[in-house]
Write an enzyme that holds these catalytic residues in place. Structure first.
Site, short mmCIF file in Angstrom:
data_model
loop_
_atom_site.label_atom_id
_atom_site.label_comp_id
_atom_site.label_asym_id
_atom_site.label_seq_id
_atom_site.Cartn_x
_atom_site.Cartn_y
_atom_site.Cartn_z
N CYS A 150 -7.78 2.34 -8.14
CA CYS A 150 -6.62 2.08 -7.27
C CYS A 150 -6.11 0.65 -7.38
O CYS A 150 -4.99 0.35 -6.94
CB CYS A 150 -6.96 2.41 -5.82
SG CYS A 150 -7.50 4.10 -5.59
N HIS A 165 -2.56 -1.48 -0.83
CA HIS A 165 -2.84 -0.14 -1.36
C HIS A 165 -2.86 0.83 -0.18
O HIS A 165 -3.48 0.57 0.85
CB HIS A 165 -4.18 -0.16 -2.09
CG HIS A 165 -4.68 1.19 -2.45
ND1 HIS A 165 -3.87 2.14 -3.04
CD2 HIS A 165 -5.90 1.77 -2.30
CE1 HIS A 165 -4.58 3.24 -3.23
NE2 HIS A 165 -5.80 3.05 -2.79
N ASN A 179 -2.55 8.80 -0.61
CA ASN A 179 -3.09 7.78 -1.52
C ASN A 179 -2.76 8.20 -2.95
O ASN A 179 -3.31 9.19 -3.45
CB ASN A 179 -4.60 7.68 -1.29
CG ASN A 179 -5.27 6.67 -2.20
OD1 ASN A 179 -4.69 6.22 -3.19
ND2 ASN A 179 -6.51 6.33 -1.89
#
Ligand code: UT7
Length: 305
Positions: free
Chosen positions: A114, A234, A264
């Site tokens: 990520c 994030h 996500n």
């Protein structure tokens, strides 16, 4: 050390397919109220398109927004962990799809989970600093629904598909980065065929590392939060972000969230959020991006967009 460059354009692509919490109620033992209260997610996207198609669409969005001459692009870096094949890289396939095969282009993928986009952007920005390259296309593109087990309620509620992009040229605007990692063999967060995760352990890692990362990049560059217009984290869990807002005593509007709509999207989450923010805020802003993910990896950058 700061790098000199210029962000020319940002783009995004979200596939049309939507998975609601109510759709997930039909697949696993979960419910809308639990998902919204524990994660802040209402919907996430599901692509019929490939990782490459989404990367291409996000790139074309950035190219069109700036009416950019794509023939100038000579560096392509794609952050992804969901490439359907091991080789060629998505960046190579993107070079072909953009019609740049006759040009001299350096193209490769970055896998930092990520945090991938923050890593890829530092690599691109530092290469531009050499003045060897004229124009970098940096992309985060993920088809997380390909690596999510839709019988595992710990993970399938969280992830979604999408892509974001940025075009960067050599220039005279300062940007700074802090990227870091710690090799982890405890299997708290890994992708084999599917994402496997100890959610609470990853959560603890995130709420610990994000404030430390923000404070470090500010301190290292003699800046304070007052120098930053917005923080773009994030998008992993709304509660993680809320806990950081509380710990760092931030105002709610200082931190940009879109996790309610997209979930996500791994390496795509930061560039999608930047592109969306830029669509609403045309004048030059100083943003702090901060990510964390499997590896473990984490990193931040302070940019002017
Ligand atoms: O990009 C980086 C990757 N990942 C992350 O950032 C994820 C970080 N972690 C998280 O976001 C959270 O840990 C989760 C959202 C994954 C889980 O939330 P949590 O508040 O940490 O829940 P938990 O895992 O501690 O589970 C609490 C309870 C458990 O039941 P019992 O043992 O208390 O009876 C779970 O079995 O909730 C249960 N549970 C669920 N219930 C309904 C776990 N998942 C679900 C679900 N629906 N989907």
């Amino acid at each position: 050390m700061s790098y000199k460059s210029k962000i020319v354009s940002t783009g995004k692509y979200l596939p049309e397919g939507v998975i609601t919490n109510f759709d997930l109620e039909k697949l696993v033992d979960t419910n809308d109220e639990w998902i919204v209260s524990r994660t802040g997610i209402n919907t996430r996207r599901k692509a019929l398109e490939s990782v490459l198609d989404m990367a291409y669409n996000a790139s074309m969005d950035a190219i069109k927004k700036a009416e950019y001459d794509k023939d100038k692009i000579d560096l392509i870096i794609v952050a992804t962990i969901t490439n359907e094949i091991k080789s060629p890289s998505i960046a190579n396939l993107l070079q072909a799809k953009l019609g740049l095969n006759d040009k001299q282009v350096m193209a490769f993928d970055v896998n930092a989970a990520c945090t991938g986009f923050v890593y890829a952007l530092e690599v691109a920005t530092s290469l531009l600093q050499s003045w060897k390259f004229k124009s970098a296309l940096v992309v985060g593109s993920e088809k997380m629904t390909n690596i999510v087990d839709f019988t595992d309620r710990n993970t399938c509620i969280l992830f979604g598909d999408g892509a974001g992009s940025m075009i960067v040229e050599p220039g005279d605007i300062d940007s700074v980065f802090y990227n870091d990692s710690k090799g982890d063999n405890t299997k708290i967060l890994e992708v084999d065929k599917y994402v496997k995760m100890n959610g609470p352990r990853v959560y603890q890692f995130a709420v610990d590392i994000i404030p430390k990362t923000i404070n470090k990049i500010l301190r290292d560059n003699n800046l304070t939060l007052d120098d930053i217009d917005v923080i773009i984290p994030h998008q992993a869990n709304k509660r993680i972000v809320e806990s950081i807002i509380k710990e760092m005593n931030l105002s709610d509007d200082k931190v940009i969230l879109n996790i309610d709509r997209y979930g996500n999207t791994s390496a795509a989450s930061i560039p999608i959020t930047i592109a969306e923010y830029k669509e609403e805020n045309k004048d030059l802003k100083t943003i702090l991006i901060v990510g964390f993910g499997g590896g473990f990896t984490w990193g931040a950058a302070i940019l002017k967009i």
